[in-house]
Design a protein around this motif. Structure first.
Motif, PDB file in Angstrom:
ATOM      1  N   SER A 182      -6.017   3.121  -6.747  1.00 43.46           N
ATOM      2  CA  SER A 182      -6.806   4.324  -6.478  1.00 43.46           C
ATOM      3  C   SER A 182      -6.007   5.561  -6.866  1.00 43.46           C
ATOM      4  O   SER A 182      -4.778   5.518  -6.932  1.00 43.46           O
ATOM      5  CB  SER A 182      -7.135   4.430  -4.984  1.00 43.46           C
ATOM      6  OG  SER A 182      -7.850   3.310  -4.529  1.00 43.46           O
ATOM      7  N   SER A 219      -3.825   0.877  -3.120  1.00 47.47           N
ATOM      8  CA  SER A 219      -4.583   1.202  -1.913  1.00 47.47           C
ATOM      9  C   SER A 219      -4.915  -0.026  -1.064  1.00 47.47           C
ATOM     10  O   SER A 219      -5.319   0.108   0.088  1.00 47.47           O
ATOM     11  CB  SER A 219      -5.869   1.957  -2.276  1.00 47.47           C
ATOM     12  OG  SER A 219      -6.603   1.263  -3.253  1.00 47.47           O
ATOM     13  N   VAL A 231       0.858  -1.182   0.000  1.00 47.14           N
ATOM     14  CA  VAL A 231       0.000   0.000   0.000  1.00 47.14           C
ATOM     15  C   VAL A 231       0.895   1.234   0.000  1.00 47.14           C
ATOM     16  O   VAL A 231       1.873   1.304   0.740  1.00 47.14           O
ATOM     17  CB  VAL A 231      -0.940  -0.009   1.220  1.00 47.14           C
ATOM     18  CG1 VAL A 231      -1.667   1.313   1.366  1.00 47.14           C
ATOM     19  CG2 VAL A 231      -1.933  -1.159   1.107  1.00 47.14           C
ATOM     20  N   ASN A 286      -5.083   9.636  -5.804  1.00 49.22           N
ATOM     21  CA  ASN A 286      -4.688  10.199  -4.510  1.00 49.22           C
ATOM     22  C   ASN A 286      -5.746  11.153  -3.959  1.00 49.22           C
ATOM     23  O   ASN A 286      -5.472  11.948  -3.079  1.00 49.22           O
ATOM     24  CB  ASN A 286      -3.335  10.915  -4.634  1.00 49.22           C
ATOM     25  CG  ASN A 286      -2.639  11.025  -3.312  1.00 49.22           C
ATOM     26  OD1 ASN A 286      -2.675  10.110  -2.508  1.00 49.22           O
ATOM     27  ND2 ASN A 286      -2.000  12.156  -3.066  1.00 49.22           N
TER      28      ASN A 286
END
Length: 132
Positions: free
Chosen positions: A78, A66, A48, A80
């Motif tokens: 994902s 993520s 992660v 940010n």
């Protein structure tokens, strides 16, 4: 084929690629048009917070990991800003961002693959770069 697809193809073929992505979805980690270097990744080593070049649901993104599901060999990607793109298999993770505007990203050591070997890269491994 878009620019990101072309970069993904080169990284998937074993090249380390330097380019300038556009967009604001990764601010402040990457700002639009900052120079990034992406090297082929060992997806089994991802954590992660790593920034990866990956295909999710048909689109190539330079986004952040993520979540990690090691048992199913997949990662969640994902931006940010809180938007989850989705889960993608290790086979669709092409590379890891190793630097932004010449500043090395921390915690990328041991997560890249040596050119044409499929094995983790060591210090001083050769790289092929092309600014796009």
């Amino acid at each position: 084929m878009g620019a990101m697809d072309a970069v993904a193809g080169r990284v998937a073929a074993g090249a380390t690629v330097t380019f300038r992505p556009s967009g604001d979805s990764m601010v402040p980690l990457i700002r639009s048009r900052q120079q990034v270097v992406v090297a082929p990744a060992d997806p089994s080593k991802l954590e992660v917070g790593d920034i990866v070049l990956a295909r999710v649901a048909g689109t190539v993104y330079l986004h952040v990991v993520s979540a990690v599901d090691r048992a199913r060999k997949r990662v969640q990607i994902s931006n940010n800003r809180g938007r989850v793109n989705g889960w993608t298999g290790h086979d669709r993770v092409f590379g890891i961002c190793v630097s932004v505007d010449g500043v090395p990203r921390k915690a990328t050591e041991g997560k890249t693959l040596a050119a044409d070997s499929g094995k983790p890269a060591g210090p001083g491994s050769p790289a092929v770069a092309a600014d796009r």
